[in-house]
Design an enzyme around this catalytic site. Structure first.
Site, PDB file in Angstrom:
ATOM      1  N   LYS A  59      -0.653  -9.654   3.050  1.00 33.72           N
ATOM      2  CA  LYS A  59       0.060  -9.145   4.221  1.00 33.72           C
ATOM      3  C   LYS A  59      -0.852  -8.163   4.924  1.00 33.72           C
ATOM      4  O   LYS A  59      -1.577  -7.426   4.270  1.00 33.72           O
ATOM      5  CB  LYS A  59       1.348  -8.440   3.797  1.00 33.72           C
ATOM      6  CG  LYS A  59       2.025  -7.694   4.934  1.00 33.72           C
ATOM      7  CD  LYS A  59       3.330  -7.073   4.529  1.00 33.72           C
ATOM      8  CE  LYS A  59       3.210  -5.651   4.034  1.00 33.72           C
ATOM      9  NZ  LYS A  59       2.597  -4.703   4.968  1.00 33.72           N
ATOM     10  N   GLU A  65       9.567  -4.160  10.419  1.00 30.47           N
ATOM     11  CA  GLU A  65       9.964  -2.892   9.782  1.00 30.47           C
ATOM     12  C   GLU A  65      10.561  -1.920  10.790  1.00 30.47           C
ATOM     13  O   GLU A  65       9.984  -1.671  11.858  1.00 30.47           O
ATOM     14  CB  GLU A  65       8.729  -2.247   9.111  1.00 30.47           C
ATOM     15  CG  GLU A  65       9.069  -0.907   8.464  1.00 30.47           C
ATOM     16  CD  GLU A  65       7.975  -0.370   7.542  1.00 30.47           C
ATOM     17  OE1 GLU A  65       6.973  -1.064   7.298  1.00 30.47           O
ATOM     18  OE2 GLU A  65       8.145   0.761   7.046  1.00 30.47           O
ATOM     19  N   ASP A  71      -1.078  -6.399  -0.330  1.00 33.38           N
ATOM     20  CA  ASP A  71      -1.029  -5.723   0.966  1.00 33.38           C
ATOM     21  C   ASP A  71      -2.419  -5.200   1.309  1.00 33.38           C
ATOM     22  O   ASP A  71      -2.982  -4.389   0.567  1.00 33.38           O
ATOM     23  CB  ASP A  71      -0.029  -4.555   0.840  1.00 33.38           C
ATOM     24  CG  ASP A  71       0.470  -4.073   2.174  1.00 33.38           C
ATOM     25  OD1 ASP A  71       0.209  -4.736   3.196  1.00 33.38           O
ATOM     26  OD2 ASP A  71       1.153  -3.032   2.186  1.00 33.38           O
ATOM     27  N   GLU A  97      -1.050  -5.479   8.604  1.00 28.62           N
ATOM     28  CA  GLU A  97      -0.301  -4.860   9.696  1.00 28.62           C
ATOM     29  C   GLU A  97      -0.931  -5.158  11.055  1.00 28.62           C
ATOM     30  O   GLU A  97      -2.151  -5.192  11.175  1.00 28.62           O
ATOM     31  CB  GLU A  97      -0.271  -3.329   9.503  1.00 28.62           C
ATOM     32  CG  GLU A  97       0.442  -2.893   8.247  1.00 28.62           C
ATOM     33  CD  GLU A  97       0.510  -1.364   8.116  1.00 28.62           C
ATOM     34  OE1 GLU A  97       0.130  -0.646   9.056  1.00 28.62           O
ATOM     35  OE2 GLU A  97       0.966  -0.911   7.047  1.00 28.62           O
ATOM     36  N   ASP A 108       0.837  -1.206   0.000  1.00 33.52           N
ATOM     37  CA  ASP A 108       0.000   0.000   0.000  1.00 33.52           C
ATOM     38  C   ASP A 108       0.874   1.260   0.000  1.00 33.52           C
ATOM     39  O   ASP A 108       0.368   2.377  -0.097  1.00 33.52           O
ATOM     40  CB  ASP A 108      -1.016  -0.009   1.149  1.00 33.52           C
ATOM     41  CG  ASP A 108      -0.386   0.039   2.524  1.00 33.52           C
ATOM     42  OD1 ASP A 108       0.854  -0.044   2.626  1.00 33.52           O
ATOM     43  OD2 ASP A 108      -1.136   0.152   3.519  1.00 33.52           O
TER      44      ASP A 108
HETATM   45  O1  KIV Z   1       3.344  -1.025   1.600  1.00 32.99           O
HETATM   46  C1  KIV Z   1       4.507  -1.413   1.712  1.00 32.99           C
HETATM   47  O2  KIV Z   1       5.322  -1.321   0.797  1.00 32.99           O
HETATM   48  C2  KIV Z   1       4.881  -1.973   2.998  1.00 32.99           C
HETATM   49  C3  KIV Z   1       6.328  -2.015   3.314  1.00 32.99           C
HETATM   50  C4  KIV Z   1       6.831  -0.655   3.618  1.00 32.99           C
HETATM   51  C5  KIV Z   1       6.606  -2.924   4.437  1.00 32.99           C
HETATM   52  O3  KIV Z   1       4.036  -2.348   3.752  1.00 32.99           O
END
Ligand code: KIV
Length: 289
Positions: A118, A187, A88, A120, A49
């Site tokens: 993925k 991260e 993401d 968070e 994202d």
């Molecule tokens: O969105 C993204 O690229 C990420 C990375 C910064 C870990 O979540």
């Protein structure tokens, strides 16, 4: 890389860890960059994202929507024949409920052809992780500097710098593993914090700005190619200055158009002389060649 690489699977990623080989992980948001990354032989691509900032020009990741993420993810999976592609989960695609989490994770798989998702957060998103895993989807956890709760973190700050903060990250990491996450991304934290967390998990632990003692490295493609100017975190290494190169090419193009040297004869289509004559007509004098 010229030879055809096999598709990277979860099994491949676990084998790399078992053999103590580092996995190569990079973001990509569109077809051309995903094609280049895949051909360069990366193991994983994240349709992050972060594209809200790198591609759409927002100042945070928060405004990007699920539909926009799907569009980018589709372009990436069309290109990535070998790399394992993670979609993401954007802000508000999983926060409201387990049901939203399953539906939106499912969209990354069903509509966009991603291999996993993925998201968070640690203990506060455990039920979401469990729900997505129970739907049969590969989940990667993401801890440390998690940009979707930048407000709570007080900005872009390095995490895990105290024993207490390390302990909280470790508890989150263990909970994510127990909930069924297949891998974890850490991260922006000191190398020792990431290394100690990795040591106590059995799933692969990757890092972005988390030192060198993890199972693989993620970078943001625009950062390492010199295409993102808003800010440069300490952990970024520039491998080329594509921004400078592209700007110089565009300036040359502009100068050639204005100077009348582009297009030249090589960029113009030919025509048979008799057809040319027929188009121009008899007695015409102003004749472009
Ligand atoms: O969105 C993204 O690229 C990420 C990375 C910064 C870990 O979540």
């Amino acid at each position: 890389m010229s030879e055809e690489r096999k598709k990277v699977t979860l099994h491949t990623l676990y084998r790399l860890k078992a053999e103590d080989k580092r996995a190569v992980y990079i973001t990509a948001y569109d077809y051309p960059f995903a094609l280049l990354a895949d051909r360069a032989g990366v193991d994983m691509i994240l349709v992050g994202d972060s594209l809200a900032m790198t591609v759409h020009g927002y100042s945070t990741t928060l405004p990007i929507t699920m539909n926009e993420m799907i569009s980018h993810a589709k372009a990436v999976t069309r290109a990535a024949k070998s790399a394992f592609v993670f979609g993401d989960m954007p802000y508000m695609s999983y926060q409201p409920s387990d049901r939203d989490a399953i539906i939106n994770a499912g969209r990354f798989i069903q509509e966009a052809g991603c291999d996993g998702v993925k998201l968070e957060g640690g203990r506060r998103v455990l039920s979401r992780v469990k729900a997505i895993v129970e739907a049969g989807i590969v989940v990667q956890g993401h801890l440390g500097l998690t940009p979707q709760n930048l407000g709570q973190l007080g900005g872009y700050r390095v995490q895990g710098k105290t024993k207490e903060s390390y302990q909280a990250l470790l508890d989150d990491a263990k909970s994510l593993e127990a909930a069924g996450a297949s891998s974890l991304l850490l991260e922006a934290m000191p190398a020792v914090t990431a290394a100690k967390i990795r040591e106590q998990l059995s799933i692969p632990v990757y890092g972005i700005g988390a030192g060198d003692q993890v199972d693989g490295q993620l970078v943001i493609i625009h950062d390492i190619l010199g295409l993102f100017e808003q800010f440069t975190p300490k952990f970024v290494k520039r491998y080329c200055e594509a921004g400078i190169l592209i700007k110089a090419a565009l300036e040359q193009y502009a100068a050639e158009v204005r100077g009348g040297t582009f297009p030249g004869p090589q960029q113009c289509y030919e025509i048979a002389p008799e057809e040319r004559q027929r188009i121009l007509g008899v007695g015409t004098t102003a004749v472009p060649s």
